[in-house]
Design an enzyme around this catalytic site. Structure first.
Site, PDB file in Angstrom:
ATOM      1  N   SER A  76       1.806  -6.100   6.463  1.00  0.00           N
ATOM      2  CA  SER A  76       1.199  -4.932   5.395  1.00  0.00           C
ATOM      3  C   SER A  76       1.105  -4.005   4.161  1.00  0.00           C
ATOM      4  CB  SER A  76       1.013  -3.678   6.819  1.00  0.00           C
ATOM      5  OG  SER A  76       0.114  -4.025   8.090  1.00  0.00           O
TER       6      SER A  76
ATOM      7  N   SER B 248      -2.777  -3.791   6.859  1.00  0.00           N
ATOM      8  CA  SER B 248      -3.293  -2.001   6.357  1.00  0.00           C
ATOM      9  C   SER B 248      -2.476  -1.682   5.679  1.00  0.00           C
ATOM     10  CB  SER B 248      -2.158  -1.574   7.895  1.00  0.00           C
ATOM     11  OG  SER B 248      -0.756  -1.414   7.384  1.00  0.00           O
TER      12      SER B 248
ATOM     13  N   LYS C 293       0.567   5.857   1.591  1.00  0.00           N
ATOM     14  CA  LYS C 293      -0.147   5.781   2.639  1.00  0.00           C
ATOM     15  C   LYS C 293      -0.114   6.634   3.976  1.00  0.00           C
ATOM     16  CE  LYS C 293      -0.097   1.875   5.976  1.00  0.00           C
ATOM     17  NZ  LYS C 293       1.131   0.726   6.460  1.00  0.00           N
TER      18      LYS C 293
END
Lengths: 105, 531
Positions: B194, B170, B94
């Protein structure tokens, strides 16, 4: 229900936040903040005993599981020039910024 | 089935036995990325609107760097050395983690040109274990969202099961990538859900470890008392393998717990007979802001989701687990209101460092002085989500004297933690080993449906955020599909540092459902690609 965050208060918050916002964007953000505050107000309905203390971390962190404090040893980054090169403007190893305003205290 | 579709643990065995090389595994994965990913996210791209059938997981693909790492793994094996437990496994990261010499953008214009001078501990540990980093994947700006749509780098990721829908967020780039075979492992972060929420939306496994189990060093901070790095994987064994590599104390993170890391693989397939699994009615009711703008209403969970949870409980019961019903978790619904306060105060504090001075974006406009430079830089560099979090953080901090929001939220956090402590108390009434819940209140929603309504978006995390307040670990597991063919996730929550037990329960569920028809489905984005 009237807005918790009025346009005047919003202007003050934007100043604290160091954000120079366009009027239209500011109105959208202010509207969203007021909607979020409606959710926050839900907290006021919870019966809270005097004895309920605040939790700043979920997991308790007693000394036996907290990592020991590191020795105070200087560990210089090997390539300081790389760090300086990330600055938007620099000169002779110094970071350059616009005029710093002075406030008489 | 191609090499890139195999689980990580199997790739490691094959690479170590020299049945296949790390370079071959990497090339297979790069071909998959080429076939399904489409345009990477960028500040300029509008053309992504034309590629609505692609995944768009990536911001930065570091193929050459990955080739060098794969070659090193192969060389080590030829030299008779052990490259480590992740030998040759391609993984994505990420783009909220710093990785030396790669752009580390947080999905934000304000960091678009930032090249990290150091590497985050969890990434460094995966690379030291022989993992091969493919690159950085897309996310909500600074992780602020539940759909990955708020990234400044467009096109944002799409759901491999239906590319007209969001992958969740996310960590949507992580879960979309894993679901599409773009690397079997991904490193995400979970502040309110997330990792778990997008894992549920994309039909993969996602684990939020206990706060402090995995170092946050090199993670661009959001809510410092809530953020947890963790694994995204196809299978529970892979999640265990990855967690083994990244967990543990770190002198560079004072909140990384000084507790030995359990062996997550040794007892992974031990039986679950006699374990007490709770179900709570408070996780079968969902709260929504009223569309008329006044108040909040509670409604039952969609039937497809509650059915999936009950089916999962039934399958665990078949294995001899004791299902304990009616466990009260009365403060679940206050998770989001408390989070609106706590996370905003922490985010506003963490975002003050972005000022156009030291690194990242600075306004090109002429300015009179430093304060004007700050205000213009931040207004131009941040998107609406960081701005909302900074402004709310300022408001609740400034209103602290009159309204006490922050203290109130921290006290409610104590009550949320208390719900879990009561449920897991070995001497208490329920004595649970784990709580079984739905991961999300809905399946993946269409792109554009929720984005823009910051309250509704936040409520997508209502069933995951209590674990972040409490600090406890949680895992989301694929558990079937709804009538639209979208994945459903179930969540297991356990006491502090109970990762091994949650993984064991997850693996048991995976084994007992291995032959189920729903397990055989593949994401439509792979039709005609997988061969």
């Amino acid at each position: 229900m009237s807005d918790d965050i009025t346009p005047e208060l919003f202007t003050h918050l934007a100043r604290l936040a160091a954000l120079e916002l366009e009027a239209q964007e500011g109105e959208y953000l202010r509207h969203q903040l007021n909607n979020q505050l409606k959710a926050i107000h839900e907290l006021e309905a919870i019966p809270l005993d005097e004895a309920v203390s605040a939790t700043s971390h979920g997991v308790t962190f007693p000394p036996e599981i907290a990592p020991p404090i590191r020795d105070d040893v200087l560990a210089p980054y090997p390539h300081p020039e790389e760090i300086i090169a990330q600055a938007p403007e620099s000169e002779d190893g110094y970071i350059v910024v616009p005029d710093i305003p002075h406030t008489e205290l | 089935m191609q090499l890139c579709d195999l689980p990580a643990y199997q790739l490691v065995e094959m690479i170590k036995r020299r049945q296949v090389s790390a370079v071959e595994v990497l090339e297979s994965t790069l071909q998959r990325i080429q076939a399904v990913d489409g345009l990477p996210g960028s500040l300029a791209a509008e053309g992504g609107a034309l590629e609505t059938d692609k995944v768009h997981a990536f911001i930065t693909l570091t193929a050459e760097r990955a080739r060098r790492q794969a070659e090193q793994v192969d060389e080590a094996i030829r030299a008779g050395e052990d490259p480590g437990p992740l030998a040759g496994v391609p993984f994505t990261v990420k783009d909220i983690f710093c990785v030396r010499d790669t752009p580390s953008t947080a999905g934000s214009r304000i960091l678009a040109n930032f090249v990290a001078p150091y590497t985050a501990t969890p990434v460094a540990r995966m690379e030291a274990a022989g993992g091969v980093m493919l690159g950085k994947v897309n996310l909500d700006e600074f992780t602020y969202g539940s759909s990955s749509e708020s990234s400044a780098f467009q096109p944002s990721p799409r759901n491999p099961w239906d590319t007209s829908r969001v992958p969740g967020g996310s960590s949507g780039g992580c879960t979309a990538a894993v679901a599409a075979g773009e690397g079997p492992l991904s490193l995400g972060t979970d502040t309110a859900g997330s990792i778990r929420q997008p894992a549920a939306f994309c039909g993969v496994v996602g684990m939020k470890p206990t706060y402090g189990r995995v170092s946050r060093y090199g993670l661009i901070a959001f809510g410092s008392s809530l953020d947890c790095p963790g694994p995204v994987a196809h299978q529970v064994r892979d999640a265990a393998l990855m967690l083994q590599a990244i967990a543990g104390r770190d002198p560079r993170d004072a909140t990384a717990a000084n507790i030995p890391v359990e062996d997550y693989l040794a007892r992974l397939e031990e039986e679950v007979r006699g374990l007490r699994i709770g179900l709570s009615p408070d996780y079968f009711r969902i709260t929504y802001p009223d569309p008329q703008g006044e108040g909040f209403r509670q409604e039952p969970l969609p039937a497809a989701i509650s059915d999936a949870v009950m089916r999962a409980a039934g399958r665990l019961a078949e294995l001899g687990a004791d299902i304990v019903e009616d466990v009260p978790m009365p403060h679940t619904r206050f998770g989001i209101p408390a989070y609106f306060v706590i996370s905003r105060v922490e985010a506003a504090s963490n975002l003050h460092r972005y000022d156009g001075v030291k690194y990242g974006y600075r306004t090109p406009d002429y300015v009179d002085d430093l304060n004007e430079m700050y205000r213009r830089t931040r207004a131009q560099g941040f998107g609406p989500q960081p701005k909302l979090r900074i402004l709310m953080g300022m408001y609740v901090s400034a209103a602290q004297y009159s309204q006490q929001y922050y203290t109130l939220a921290l006290r409610v956090r104590t009550l949320i933690r208390g719900d879990f402590e009561a449920a897991f108390d070995p001497a208490g009434r329920y004595r649970l080993h784990a709580l079984l819940t739905p991961t999300t209140p809905t399946t993946a929603f269409p792109i554009g449906d929720v984005y823009g309504d910051s309250v509704l978006m936040q409520y997508a995390d209502q069933l995951t955020v209590p674990a972040n307040h409490a600090g406890i670990p949680g895992i989301s597991l694929p558990a079937g599909f709804d009538e639209a063919g979208l994945p459903i996730g179930v969540q297991l929550l356990g006491p502090d540092f109970s990762e091994a037990l949650l993984l064991r329960l997850g693996r048991a569920f995976e084994m007992v459902t291995a032959e189920d028809a729903w397990r055989q489905r593949q994401p439509p984005v792979l039709n005609g690609v997988r061969g």
